[in-house]
Design a protein around this motif. Structure first.
Motif, PDB file in Angstrom:
ATOM      1  N   MET A   1       0.489  -1.368   0.310  1.00 14.40           N
ATOM      2  CA  MET A   1       0.419   0.146   0.219  1.00 14.40           C
ATOM      3  C   MET A   1       0.738   1.330   0.452  1.00 14.40           C
ATOM      4  SD  MET A   1      -2.566   0.822   2.698  1.00 14.40           S
ATOM      5  CE  MET A   1      -4.026   0.516   1.960  1.00 14.40           C
ATOM      6  N   ASP A   2       0.704   2.206  -0.808  1.00 17.49           N
ATOM      7  CA  ASP A   2       1.556   3.487  -0.441  1.00 17.49           C
ATOM      8  C   ASP A   2       0.832   4.049   0.020  1.00 17.49           C
ATOM      9  OD1 ASP A   2       2.350   5.723  -1.801  1.00 17.49           O
ATOM     10  OD2 ASP A   2       1.491   5.800  -3.803  1.00 17.49           O
ATOM     11  N   LEU A   3       1.847   4.415   1.083  1.00 18.33           N
ATOM     12  CA  LEU A   3       1.272   6.046   2.452  1.00 18.33           C
ATOM     13  C   LEU A   3       0.932   7.420   1.687  1.00 18.33           C
ATOM     14  CD1 LEU A   3       3.763   4.498   4.443  1.00 18.33           C
ATOM     15  CD2 LEU A   3       0.974   4.836   4.230  1.00 18.33           C
ATOM     16  N   HIS A   4       0.395   7.568   0.470  1.00 15.66           N
ATOM     17  CA  HIS A   4       0.302   8.846  -0.221  1.00 15.66           C
ATOM     18  C   HIS A   4      -1.369   8.422   0.588  1.00 15.66           C
ATOM     19  CE1 HIS A   4       4.075   9.987  -1.507  1.00 15.66           C
ATOM     20  NE2 HIS A   4       4.107   8.672  -1.923  1.00 15.66           N
ATOM     21  N   PHE A   5      -1.876   9.069   1.100  1.00 17.34           N
ATOM     22  CA  PHE A   5      -3.576   7.993   1.092  1.00 17.34           C
ATOM     23  C   PHE A   5      -4.434   9.553   0.957  1.00 17.34           C
ATOM     24  CE2 PHE A   5      -1.742   6.466   4.749  1.00 17.34           C
ATOM     25  CZ  PHE A   5      -2.540   4.888   4.304  1.00 17.34           C
ATOM     26  N   GLY A   6      -3.978  10.163   0.311  1.00 19.73           N
ATOM     27  CA  GLY A   6      -4.889  11.515  -0.207  1.00 19.73           C
ATOM     28  C   GLY A   6      -5.532  11.521  -1.845  1.00 19.73           C
ATOM     29  N   ASP A   7      -4.826  10.111  -2.243  1.00 22.33           N
ATOM     30  CA  ASP A   7      -4.859   9.433  -4.181  1.00 22.33           C
ATOM     31  C   ASP A   7      -6.213   9.345  -3.956  1.00 22.33           C
ATOM     32  OD1 ASP A   7      -2.819  11.056  -4.523  1.00 22.33           O
ATOM     33  OD2 ASP A   7      -1.429   9.499  -4.290  1.00 22.33           O
ATOM     34  N   GLY A   8      -6.589   8.340  -2.896  1.00 23.98           N
ATOM     35  CA  GLY A   8      -7.851   7.561  -2.728  1.00 23.98           C
ATOM     36  C   GLY A   8      -8.561   8.053  -2.226  1.00 23.98           C
ATOM     37  N   LYS A   9      -9.926   7.301  -3.005  1.00 23.99           N
ATOM     38  CA  LYS A   9     -11.376   7.981  -2.370  1.00 23.99           C
ATOM     39  C   LYS A   9     -11.925   6.446  -2.033  1.00 23.99           C
ATOM     40  CE  LYS A   9     -11.290  11.932  -4.579  1.00 23.99           C
ATOM     41  NZ  LYS A   9     -11.075  12.722  -3.603  1.00 23.99           N
ATOM     42  N   PRO A  10     -12.817   6.600  -0.594  1.00 23.15           N
ATOM     43  CA  PRO A  10     -13.613   5.577  -0.436  1.00 23.15           C
ATOM     44  C   PRO A  10     -13.995   5.377  -1.152  1.00 23.15           C
ATOM     45  CG  PRO A  10     -13.736   8.059   0.690  1.00 23.15           C
ATOM     46  CD  PRO A  10     -12.723   8.078   0.022  1.00 23.15           C
ATOM     47  N   THR A  11     -15.694   3.572  -1.631  1.00 19.84           N
ATOM     48  CA  THR A  11     -16.052   3.359  -1.716  1.00 19.84           C
ATOM     49  C   THR A  11     -17.644   4.539  -1.402  1.00 19.84           C
ATOM     50  OG1 THR A  11     -16.606   1.859  -1.035  1.00 19.84           O
ATOM     51  CG2 THR A  11     -15.373   1.781  -3.419  1.00 19.84           C
ATOM     52  N   ASP A  12     -18.646   4.348  -1.545  1.00 22.16           N
ATOM     53  CA  ASP A  12     -19.738   4.556  -0.634  1.00 22.16           C
ATOM     54  C   ASP A  12     -20.073   3.557   0.460  1.00 22.16           C
ATOM     55  OD1 ASP A  12     -20.114   6.863  -2.320  1.00 22.16           O
ATOM     56  OD2 ASP A  12     -21.616   5.652  -3.941  1.00 22.16           O
ATOM     57  N   GLU A  13     -19.904   1.927  -0.280  1.00 28.84           N
ATOM     58  CA  GLU A  13     -19.794   1.677   0.687  1.00 28.84           C
ATOM     59  C   GLU A  13     -19.058   1.278   2.398  1.00 28.84           C
ATOM     60  OE1 GLU A  13     -21.436  -2.307   2.001  1.00 28.84           O
ATOM     61  OE2 GLU A  13     -21.838  -1.353   0.669  1.00 28.84           O
ATOM     62  N   GLU A  14     -17.705   2.017   1.922  1.00 28.69           N
ATOM     63  CA  GLU A  14     -16.715   1.907   2.520  1.00 28.69           C
ATOM     64  C   GLU A  14     -17.295   3.360   3.877  1.00 28.69           C
ATOM     65  OE1 GLU A  14     -13.137   0.712   0.229  1.00 28.69           O
ATOM     66  OE2 GLU A  14     -13.293   2.510   0.274  1.00 28.69           O
ATOM     67  N   ARG A  15     -17.774   4.187   3.129  1.00 34.04           N
ATOM     68  CA  ARG A  15     -18.271   5.207   3.906  1.00 34.04           C
ATOM     69  C   ARG A  15     -19.377   5.213   5.068  1.00 34.04           C
ATOM     70  NH1 ARG A  15     -17.565  10.588   2.305  1.00 34.04           N
ATOM     71  NH2 ARG A  15     -15.669  11.192   0.786  1.00 34.04           N
ATOM     72  N   ALA A  16     -20.790   4.495   3.881  1.00 37.86           N
ATOM     73  CA  ALA A  16     -21.444   3.792   5.115  1.00 37.86           C
ATOM     74  C   ALA A  16     -20.793   3.221   6.221  1.00 37.86           C
ATOM     75  CB  ALA A  16     -22.623   2.768   4.349  1.00 37.86           C
ATOM     76  N   ALA A  17     -19.720   2.723   6.058  1.00 44.20           N
ATOM     77  CA  ALA A  17     -18.903   1.536   7.154  1.00 44.20           C
ATOM     78  C   ALA A  17     -18.708   2.342   8.234  1.00 44.20           C
ATOM     79  CB  ALA A  17     -18.137   0.311   7.191  1.00 44.20           C
ATOM     80  N   VAL A  18     -18.702   3.114   7.958  1.00 47.49           N
ATOM     81  CA  VAL A  18     -17.931   4.538   8.946  1.00 47.49           C
ATOM     82  C   VAL A  18     -18.371   4.666   9.189  1.00 47.49           C
ATOM     83  CG1 VAL A  18     -15.990   5.906   9.235  1.00 47.49           C
ATOM     84  CG2 VAL A  18     -15.118   3.971   8.173  1.00 47.49           C
ATOM     85  N   ASP A  19     -19.750   5.425   8.599  1.00 41.45           N
ATOM     86  CA  ASP A  19     -20.404   6.305   9.221  1.00 41.45           C
ATOM     87  C   ASP A  19     -21.418   5.686  10.152  1.00 41.45           C
ATOM     88  OD1 ASP A  19     -18.901   8.794   7.543  1.00 41.45           O
ATOM     89  OD2 ASP A  19     -20.536   8.289   6.083  1.00 41.45           O
ATOM     90  N   ALA A  20     -21.778   4.636  10.115  1.00 43.57           N
ATOM     91  CA  ALA A  20     -22.348   3.641  10.950  1.00 43.57           C
ATOM     92  C   ALA A  20     -21.619   3.931  12.269  1.00 43.57           C
ATOM     93  CB  ALA A  20     -22.833   2.266  10.446  1.00 43.57           C
TER      94      ALA A  20
END
Length: 167
Positions: A1-20
């Motif tokens: 995994m590249d440690l440039h975390f600004g590059d990747g975007k979370p999917t709607d499913e991933e956002r939903a998991a965190v937001d839950a």
């Protein structure tokens, strides 16, 4: 995994998991759309530090819902908790049940620690890998202790989703 975390975007499913787990983001500092209030103040300090205990539950939420923790999902969780990405990556890669690389939604974790190895775990792994080949949609992973030494050899099947299923 590249440690440039600004590059990747979370999917709607991933956002939903965190937001839950955390509730919806309240400002753009946490990943919401920018509002006029965001230009005047930012959260942080003690309030942010008090939420860092949610890092491990957040990683579980992602891994359980999606099956693995993507760069975008890790970045989103870090933004929500104001945790440095390198710290979160260290935690995510420390635990064998988490994955930071894509894998099938269903994973069979087979314990290969001493008690299970003595009770036939290598044969169990070989048999599972032979029966559940690449086209089966099931990943077989050798795992550290699952805490079921009295039932050796132990295996744990996990199917990601909402809700996560285990057997």
């Amino acid at each position: 995994m590249d440690l440039h975390f600004g590059d990747g975007k979370p999917t709607d499913e991933e956002r939903a998991a965190v937001d839950a787990l955390l509730g919806p983001p309240e400002s753009s500092w946490e990943g919401a759309d920018r509002s006029d209030a965001d230009l005047r103040w930012a959260r942080g300090g003690r309030e942010a530090r008090e939420r860092r205990d949610l890092l491990l539950p957040g990683l579980h939420a992602l891994n359980d819902r999606v099956g693995w923790i993507s760069e975008g999902a890790l970045g989103y969780l870090c933004r929500r908790l104001t945790v440095p990405p390198a710290q979160a990556y260290g935690v995510a890669t420390f635990y064998a049940m988490f994955s930071v690389k894509p894998r099938p939604a269903t994973v069979l974790h087979v314990c290969t620690d001493l008690a299970c190895a003595a009770a036939g775990a290598p044969e169990l792994c070989a048999g599972a890998e032979a029966r559940l080949g690449p086209g089966s949609g099931v990943g077989v992973r050798r795992s550290p202790c699952l805490g079921l030494c009295e039932r050796a050899p132990a295996a744990l099947a996990v199917r990601a989703g909402d809700p996560v299923r285990t057997a």
